[in-house]
Design a protein around this motif. Structure first.
Motif, mmCIF file in Angstrom:
data_model
loop_
_atom_site.group_PDB
_atom_site.id
_atom_site.type_symbol
_atom_site.label_atom_id
_atom_site.label_comp_id
_atom_site.label_asym_id
_atom_site.label_seq_id
_atom_site.Cartn_x
_atom_site.Cartn_y
_atom_site.Cartn_z
ATOM 1 N N LEU A 1 9.309 -10.914 25.526
ATOM 2 C CA LEU A 1 9.837 -12.194 26.001
ATOM 3 C C LEU A 1 8.693 -13.198 26.047
ATOM 4 O O LEU A 1 7.741 -13.024 26.804
ATOM 5 C CB LEU A 1 10.495 -12.045 27.377
ATOM 6 N N ASP A 2 8.802 -14.228 25.225
ATOM 7 C CA ASP A 2 7.688 -15.165 25.094
ATOM 8 C C ASP A 2 8.062 -16.593 25.471
ATOM 9 O O ASP A 2 7.321 -17.517 25.191
ATOM 10 C CB ASP A 2 7.135 -15.119 23.666
ATOM 11 N N ASP A 3 9.210 -16.761 26.116
ATOM 12 C CA ASP A 3 9.607 -18.109 26.528
ATOM 13 C C ASP A 3 9.600 -18.251 28.046
ATOM 14 O O ASP A 3 10.449 -18.886 28.628
ATOM 15 C CB ASP A 3 10.976 -18.458 25.956
ATOM 16 N N GLY A 4 8.634 -17.638 28.679
ATOM 17 C CA GLY A 4 8.487 -17.703 30.128
ATOM 18 C C GLY A 4 7.563 -16.591 30.576
ATOM 19 O O GLY A 4 7.070 -15.804 29.772
ATOM 20 N N ASP B 1 10.845 -15.947 36.438
ATOM 21 C CA ASP B 1 11.779 -15.170 35.623
ATOM 22 C C ASP B 1 11.576 -13.693 35.952
ATOM 23 O O ASP B 1 10.444 -13.225 36.049
ATOM 24 C CB ASP B 1 11.526 -15.421 34.133
ATOM 25 N N LYS C 1 16.597 -10.051 24.237
ATOM 26 C CA LYS C 1 15.832 -11.271 23.957
ATOM 27 C C LYS C 1 16.651 -12.260 23.127
ATOM 28 O O LYS C 1 16.678 -13.459 23.413
ATOM 29 C CB LYS C 1 14.539 -10.931 23.230
ATOM 30 N N GLU C 2 17.323 -11.752 22.109
ATOM 31 C CA GLU C 2 18.126 -12.619 21.245
ATOM 32 C C GLU C 2 19.352 -13.168 21.961
ATOM 33 O O GLU C 2 19.808 -14.273 21.664
ATOM 34 C CB GLU C 2 18.536 -11.851 19.981
ATOM 35 N N PRO D 1 19.082 -16.596 25.344
ATOM 36 C CA PRO D 1 19.297 -18.042 25.259
ATOM 37 C C PRO D 1 20.762 -18.456 25.158
ATOM 38 O O PRO D 1 21.108 -19.601 25.385
ATOM 39 C CB PRO D 1 18.560 -18.451 23.980
#
Length: 189
Positions: A28-31, A79, A163-164, A167
């Protein structure tokens, strides 16, 4: 400050929740995600011997504190990846009452009973039959945003699936639907 997202992994003991959580922290790279596991909270208490009734009360308080810790971390903008076993109905009800349902991605972690039994024996750190006892209980509420089966997909593959999906969380979320169904008539946050 915006509240944090909660990826809530629910499954029996030995189903692969902790392995998925560890993989999620890597991909997870968006937080900035924190892994909060109920087993870690259980490990924090002192080890003195307790009678059955005292132990049950202590475990209930521990789980209630765990749920509120998740809520506090998320409310502060963190998160979270939660690793939990909702093997008693009150646990889910408490989570529904204290967590913001729109922030929760509820993930069912499944595995066939024969594989759970094999994993449990291989681990050697769980009472024999624990997963079998939990098997029909943890998913009895019947509603998730996403489900994965760790007998057909590895932890990394399940984490990638999550992960996909993250969002594009559904509206309403499973927690919102469950809250409406299970807490209707009771006071909600």
């Amino acid at each position: 400050m915006a509240p944090g997202r909660i990826v809530f992994l629910n499954g029996t003991s030995s189903s692969g929740k902790s392995s998925i959580a560890r993989e999620l922290l890597h991909i997870l790279d968006d937080g900035l995600f924190f892994h909060m596991a109920v087993d870690d909270f259980n490990a924090m208490r002192s080890r003195r011997e307790l009678g059955a009734e005292e132990l049950d009360a202590a475990l209930r308080r521990t789980r209630m504190g765990f749920h509120r810790s998740i809520a506090a971390m998320a409310e502060a903008g963190n998160d979270i990846v939660v690793d939990h076993v909702l093997s008693e109905p009150w646990r889910l009800l408490d989570c529904l009452a204290v967590l913001r349902p729109e922030d929760v991605l509820f993930v069912g972690v499944h595995c066939p009973l024969d594989e759970l039994t094999r994993r449990e024996l291989a681990r050697g750190d769980r009472p024999p039959g624990l997963a079998a006892h939990q098997y029909d209980l943890v998913h009895s509420h019947g509603d998730y945003d996403l489900e994965c089966d760790t007998s057909s997909a590895g932890a990394r593959e399940c984490a990638q699936q999550i992960k996909e999906f993250l969002p594009r969380r559904p509206t309403p979320t499973a927690f919102t639907r469950l809250r409406r169904r299970l807490l209707s008539g009771s006071r909600e946050r």
